[in-house]
Design an enzyme around this catalytic site. Structure first.
Site, PDB file in Angstrom:
ATOM      1  N   CYS A  65       0.804  -1.227   0.000  1.00  0.00           N
ATOM      2  CA  CYS A  65       0.000   0.000   0.000  1.00  0.00           C
ATOM      3  C   CYS A  65       0.836   1.276   0.000  1.00  0.00           C
ATOM      4  O   CYS A  65       0.295   2.359  -0.171  1.00  0.00           O
ATOM      5  CB  CYS A  65      -0.893   0.011   1.230  1.00  0.00           C
ATOM      6  SG  CYS A  65       0.102  -0.054   2.716  1.00  0.00           S
TER       7      CYS A  65
ATOM      8  N   CYS B  18      -0.820  -5.371   6.832  1.00  0.00           N
ATOM      9  CA  CYS B  18      -0.485  -4.156   7.589  1.00  0.00           C
ATOM     10  C   CYS B  18       0.361  -4.500   8.812  1.00  0.00           C
ATOM     11  O   CYS B  18       1.215  -3.705   9.217  1.00  0.00           O
ATOM     12  CB  CYS B  18      -1.747  -3.453   8.048  1.00  0.00           C
ATOM     13  SG  CYS B  18      -2.948  -3.209   6.735  1.00  0.00           S
TER      14      CYS B  18
HETATM   15 FE1  FES Z   1      -1.094   0.170   4.443  1.00  0.00          FE
HETATM   16 FE2  FES Z   1      -2.503  -1.006   6.223  1.00  0.00          FE
HETATM   17  S1  FES Z   1      -3.204  -0.321   4.322  1.00  0.00           S
HETATM   18  S2  FES Z   1      -0.402  -0.617   6.283  1.00  0.00           S
END
Ligand code: FES
Length: 122
Positions: A33, A102
């Site tokens: 992400c 995450c």
């Molecule tokens: Fe990036 Fe959770 S969406 S660390």
């Protein structure tokens, strides 16, 4: 979607901040992400006496970092290296499967900060 413990650590994260003159600093990014986490360790005699973190990330990243710092404070660096993202997620009563990636950020930030500390010892 989130357990009470995740919500608690997200809304009241423990150990947020910066340690000046830290003995180990680790910065890691999540390739999934693009979120980033920085972790600071104060280490005395191989024991983690203080720990702080800053995360530019989602609720799960903040909650897992917060829990991870609580779990390794007072531990030796070698004990802290054994911390897994799975153990952190379990301590938070689980994460939604799509958010498990995450929690890797917290584990890797701890490892990176300890590696920095060990490199400085050489
Ligand atoms: Fe990036 Fe959770 S969406 S660390």
């Amino acid at each position: 979607m989130y357990s009470d413990k995740v919500m608690d650590h997200f809304q009241h994260p423990r150990n947020v901040g910066v340690i000046e003159n830290a003995d180990g600093v680790g910065t890691v990014g999540n390739p999934v992400c693009g979120d980033v986490m920085k972790m600071y360790l104060k280490i005395d005699n191989d024991v983690i006496v203080d720990i702080k973190f800053k995360t530019f990330g989602c609720a799960s990243a903040i909650a897992t970092s917060s829990m991870a710092t609580e779990m390794i404070k007072g531990k030796t660096v070698d004990e802290a290296l054994e911390l897994t993202n799975k153990a952190v997620a379990e301590a938070l009563d689980g994460l939604p499967p799509v958010k498990m990636h995450c929690s890797i950020l917290a584990e890797e930030a701890v490892k990176s900060a300890i590696e920095d500390y060990k490199n400085k010892q050489k």
